[in-house]
Design a protein around this motif. Structure first.
Motif, mmCIF file in Angstrom:
data_model
loop_
_atom_site.group_PDB
_atom_site.id
_atom_site.type_symbol
_atom_site.label_atom_id
_atom_site.label_comp_id
_atom_site.label_asym_id
_atom_site.label_seq_id
_atom_site.Cartn_x
_atom_site.Cartn_y
_atom_site.Cartn_z
ATOM 1 N N ASP A 130 11.480 12.829 -32.497
ATOM 2 C CA ASP A 130 12.815 13.206 -32.047
ATOM 3 C C ASP A 130 13.219 12.171 -31.006
ATOM 4 O O ASP A 130 12.783 12.242 -29.858
ATOM 5 N N VAL A 140 11.994 19.185 -25.698
ATOM 6 C CA VAL A 140 12.603 19.869 -26.841
ATOM 7 C C VAL A 140 11.887 21.209 -26.967
ATOM 8 O O VAL A 140 10.661 21.274 -26.851
ATOM 9 N N MET A 175 7.918 20.655 -26.573
ATOM 10 C CA MET A 175 7.459 19.276 -26.695
ATOM 11 C C MET A 175 8.077 18.494 -25.544
ATOM 12 O O MET A 175 9.270 18.214 -25.539
ATOM 13 N N HIS A 184 5.764 14.509 -35.660
ATOM 14 C CA HIS A 184 5.498 15.893 -36.054
ATOM 15 C C HIS A 184 6.330 16.225 -37.278
ATOM 16 O O HIS A 184 7.321 15.532 -37.562
ATOM 17 N N ARG A 208 17.912 21.093 -27.361
ATOM 18 C CA ARG A 208 17.767 19.784 -26.737
ATOM 19 C C ARG A 208 18.865 19.476 -25.734
ATOM 20 O O ARG A 208 19.974 19.994 -25.858
HETATM 21 C C1 MD6 Z 1 10.344 22.754 -37.556
HETATM 22 N N1 MD6 Z 1 10.519 21.179 -35.820
HETATM 23 O O1 MD6 Z 1 9.556 23.410 -36.881
HETATM 24 C C2 MD6 Z 1 10.676 21.356 -37.203
HETATM 25 N N2 MD6 Z 1 10.997 18.883 -33.166
HETATM 26 O O2 MD6 Z 1 10.890 23.213 -38.545
HETATM 27 C C3 MD6 Z 1 10.735 20.018 -35.202
HETATM 28 O O3 MD6 Z 1 11.066 19.034 -35.808
HETATM 29 C C4 MD6 Z 1 10.562 19.984 -33.757
HETATM 30 O O4 MD6 Z 1 9.515 22.105 -33.619
HETATM 31 C C5 MD6 Z 1 10.843 18.749 -31.848
HETATM 32 C C6 MD6 Z 1 10.262 19.724 -31.074
HETATM 33 C C7 MD6 Z 1 9.807 20.863 -31.662
HETATM 34 C C8 MD6 Z 1 9.948 21.012 -33.027
#
Ligand code: MD6
Ligand code: FE
Length: 211
Positions: A130, A140, A175, A184, A208
């Protein structure tokens, strides 16, 4: 609605994986349903869409946003935009979603964007960082609702060893710090593992400070 619900106290995660904090079972069923009711209103005002990436591939995840800006992908790139692709402003971030940020982010700033991702059937999300936000020193925060999702966490550069954890409905992820820019993604979901979403599937909200 939340555990450790004391003002000014940053709660302790139940799991820390590669610096990523996981608050398992943060939201109980009642809190999950309250959140979902608000997300339904957002989706009614700002319908889910399936972005096409700059490489021309349609993402398997459906998405929309709330807040001052929303994350979009199209043939010209990835960015935060102040309008939905259909031309309307994004709805406000719902208060119960904002409350999760206030409880776990440890950040004095307010989030200005909430990305809503819906995974149905075989939808997944490849490993990514991200990094479209103007200042990545802000954390985040993500909230998972509905079916289980296998969340994979790697390193701050591509490649190398990874570890994964199944995120369940009500789990919250933070995060931040050294983990803010780790790669990720979601390998897969377990369709039918939760009854929280009436139509099935997995919803993930990511909050965010984008601008
Ligand atoms: C999801 N999550 O859990 C995708 N990015 O579907 C992410 O891409 C994400 O969960 C940044 C921080 C936490 C996250
Ligand atoms: Fe992400």
């Amino acid at each position: 609605m939340r555990k450790n619900d004391e003002e000014g106290v940053t709660p302790r995660p139940t799991l820390v994986l590669r610096g990523v904090q996981v608050f398992q079972g943060w939201l109980d069923r009642t809190a999950q349903e309250a959140l979902l009711a608000e997300i339904r209103d957002v989706v009614r005002a700002a319908p889910l869409f399936q972005p096409v990436t700059p490489s021309g591939r349609r993402m398997s995840v459906q998405m929309t946003s709330a807040g001052d800006v929303g994350w979009i992908a199209d043939r010209s790139g990835y960015r935060y935009a102040d309008r939905h692709p259909q031309g309307t402003l994004w709805p406000d971030i719902p208060p119960t979603v904002r409350a999760v940020w206030d409880a776990v982010s440890g950040s004095p700033r307010a989030p200005d964007s909430c990305l809503i991702n819906l995974y149905r059937d075989t939808a997944k999300m490849g490993l990514h960082q991200d990094r479209d936000e103007a200042d990545t020193s802000h954390p985040v925060v993500s909230v998972s609702l509905g079916d289980d999702g296998l969340f994979r966490i790697g390193n701050t550069t591509r490649g190398g060893p990874t570890e994964a954890v199944w995120l369940k409905s009500g789990d919250v992820v933070v995060m931040g710090g050294d983990a803010r820019l780790v790669y990720h993604g979601i390998d897969k979901t377990r369709p039918g593992s939760s009854t929280v979403l009436s139509g099935g599937g997995r919803l993930n909200l990511t909050l965010r400070v984008a601008t």
